[in-house]
Write a protein that holds these residues in place. Structure first.
Motif, mmCIF file in Angstrom:
data_model
loop_
_atom_site.group_PDB
_atom_site.id
_atom_site.type_symbol
_atom_site.label_atom_id
_atom_site.label_comp_id
_atom_site.label_asym_id
_atom_site.label_seq_id
_atom_site.Cartn_x
_atom_site.Cartn_y
_atom_site.Cartn_z
ATOM 1 N N ASP A 88 0.831 -1.211 0.000
ATOM 2 C CA ASP A 88 0.000 0.000 0.000
ATOM 3 C C ASP A 88 0.864 1.258 0.000
ATOM 4 N N ALA A 89 1.924 1.261 0.805
ATOM 5 C CA ALA A 89 2.814 2.424 0.866
ATOM 6 C C ALA A 89 3.495 2.642 -0.482
ATOM 7 N N LEU A 90 3.948 1.566 -1.107
ATOM 8 C CA LEU A 90 4.612 1.682 -2.399
ATOM 9 C C LEU A 90 3.621 2.105 -3.483
ATOM 10 N N THR A 91 2.397 1.624 -3.414
ATOM 11 C CA THR A 91 1.364 2.045 -4.363
ATOM 12 C C THR A 91 1.180 3.556 -4.310
ATOM 13 N N ARG A 92 1.119 4.112 -3.112
ATOM 14 C CA ARG A 92 0.952 5.566 -2.973
ATOM 15 C C ARG A 92 2.120 6.315 -3.623
ATOM 16 N N LEU A 93 3.333 5.807 -3.471
ATOM 17 C CA LEU A 93 4.499 6.453 -4.086
ATOM 18 C C LEU A 93 4.464 6.341 -5.608
ATOM 19 N N VAL A 94 4.126 5.161 -6.120
ATOM 20 C CA VAL A 94 4.086 4.949 -7.565
ATOM 21 C C VAL A 94 3.016 5.836 -8.193
ATOM 22 N N VAL A 95 1.840 5.905 -7.582
ATOM 23 C CA VAL A 95 0.744 6.718 -8.115
ATOM 24 C C VAL A 95 1.137 8.193 -8.186
ATOM 25 N N LYS A 96 1.919 8.660 -7.225
ATOM 26 C CA LYS A 96 2.372 10.054 -7.213
ATOM 27 C C LYS A 96 3.539 10.295 -8.164
ATOM 28 N N GLY A 97 4.100 9.228 -8.735
ATOM 29 C CA GLY A 97 5.291 9.374 -9.574
ATOM 30 C C GLY A 97 6.538 9.571 -8.739
ATOM 31 N N SER A 98 6.480 9.139 -7.473
ATOM 32 C CA SER A 98 7.605 9.318 -6.548
ATOM 33 C C SER A 98 8.249 8.002 -6.161
ATOM 34 N N GLY A 99 8.085 6.991 -6.998
ATOM 35 C CA GLY A 99 8.659 5.690 -6.681
ATOM 36 C C GLY A 99 10.173 5.736 -6.702
ATOM 37 N N PRO A 100 10.794 4.609 -6.430
ATOM 38 C CA PRO A 100 12.248 4.545 -6.466
ATOM 39 C C PRO A 100 12.774 4.944 -7.848
ATOM 40 N N GLY A 101 13.976 5.303 -7.908
ATOM 41 C CA GLY A 101 14.575 5.672 -9.183
ATOM 42 C C GLY A 101 15.360 6.957 -9.022
ATOM 43 N N PRO A 102 15.964 7.466 -10.044
ATOM 44 C CA PRO A 102 15.786 7.055 -11.424
ATOM 45 C C PRO A 102 16.491 5.737 -11.731
ATOM 46 N N TYR A 103 16.009 5.092 -12.783
ATOM 47 C CA TYR A 103 16.642 3.886 -13.299
ATOM 48 C C TYR A 103 17.487 4.334 -14.483
ATOM 49 N N VAL A 104 18.773 4.030 -14.459
ATOM 50 C CA VAL A 104 19.695 4.545 -15.470
ATOM 51 C C VAL A 104 20.188 3.399 -16.357
ATOM 52 N N PHE A 105 19.960 3.544 -17.652
ATOM 53 C CA PHE A 105 20.420 2.594 -18.652
ATOM 54 C C PHE A 105 21.522 3.267 -19.476
ATOM 55 N N THR A 106 22.317 2.472 -20.163
ATOM 56 C CA THR A 106 23.364 2.969 -21.046
ATOM 57 C C THR A 106 23.129 2.407 -22.436
ATOM 58 N N THR A 107 23.367 3.225 -23.455
ATOM 59 C CA THR A 107 23.225 2.793 -24.834
ATOM 60 C C THR A 107 24.432 3.235 -25.644
ATOM 61 N N ASP A 108 24.673 2.532 -26.750
ATOM 62 C CA ASP A 108 25.769 2.942 -27.626
ATOM 63 C C ASP A 108 25.301 3.966 -28.659
ATOM 64 N N ASP A 109 23.982 4.227 -28.735
ATOM 65 C CA ASP A 109 23.454 5.219 -29.669
ATOM 66 C C ASP A 109 22.300 5.959 -29.003
ATOM 67 N N LEU A 110 22.635 7.010 -28.270
ATOM 68 C CA LEU A 110 21.634 7.764 -27.508
ATOM 69 C C LEU A 110 20.575 8.378 -28.418
ATOM 70 N N ASP A 111 20.995 8.942 -29.540
ATOM 71 C CA ASP A 111 20.036 9.605 -30.423
ATOM 72 C C ASP A 111 19.015 8.619 -30.986
ATOM 73 N N ALA A 112 19.466 7.456 -31.426
ATOM 74 C CA ALA A 112 18.541 6.453 -31.957
ATOM 75 C C ALA A 112 17.609 5.935 -30.860
ATOM 76 N N THR A 113 18.143 5.722 -29.659
ATOM 77 C CA THR A 113 17.312 5.263 -28.540
ATOM 78 C C THR A 113 16.273 6.318 -28.186
ATOM 79 N N PHE A 114 16.704 7.581 -28.131
ATOM 80 C CA PHE A 114 15.775 8.672 -27.850
ATOM 81 C C PHE A 114 14.666 8.725 -28.897
ATOM 82 N N GLU A 115 15.028 8.664 -30.173
ATOM 83 C CA GLU A 115 14.033 8.725 -31.248
ATOM 84 C C GLU A 115 13.050 7.566 -31.160
#
Length: 136
Positions: A70-97
């Motif tokens: 229930d506590a985590l649901t309240r955070l997720v619904v508010k957009g305040s969950g854990p994170g940020p989650y950081v990924f790495t890519t070899d082509d940022l522009d293509a991934t962004f697009e």
């Protein structure tokens, strides 16, 4: 000293089914496991070149006490969950697009950060903050 590696990175979402296309189609991760148990669901995504590591998407109550869920649901619904989650890519522009054309909510277009990496940021369908760095 023994080798230690990360096996799972949990990401909590309010709707697992809605999150699948973002992680599978938008980020290009591969579903390697999909488990339902006791009214909950865990979907594991593999990352290319990182065998043995999985991003696991599940609902707030999956594997937790009702109070914690229930506590985590309240955070997720508010957009305040854990994170940020950081990924790495070899082509940022293509991934962004790809993510932008996929319809993901853009938080930041690709820019050079003062602290080093070139990166961009999105929200997944549950509102989790996802950053993507350009690999060096």
């Amino acid at each position: 000293m023994p080798n230690i590696s990360l096996a799972y990175c949990p990401i909590t979402v309010d709707d697992v089914e809605a999150a699948i296309p973002f992680y599978r189609d938008g980020l290009g991760l591969e579903i390697v496991n999909d488990v339902a148990y006791d009214g909950h669901r865990w979907v594991s995504f593999g990352l290319r070149g990182q065998s043995g590591l999985a991003v696991v998407v599940s609902d707030p109550g999956a594997g937790r006490s009702p109070d914690d869920g229930d506590a985590l649901t309240r955070l997720v619904v508010k957009g305040s969950g854990p994170g940020p989650y950081v990924f790495t890519t070899d082509d940022l522009d293509a991934t962004f697009e790809r993510l932008q054309s996929f319809g993901a909510e853009v938080l930041q277009e690709p820019i050079e950060q003062a602290w080093g990496p070139r990166d961009c940021a999105f929200r997944d369908p549950a509102g989790n903050h996802v950053r993507i760095n350009q690999a060096s």
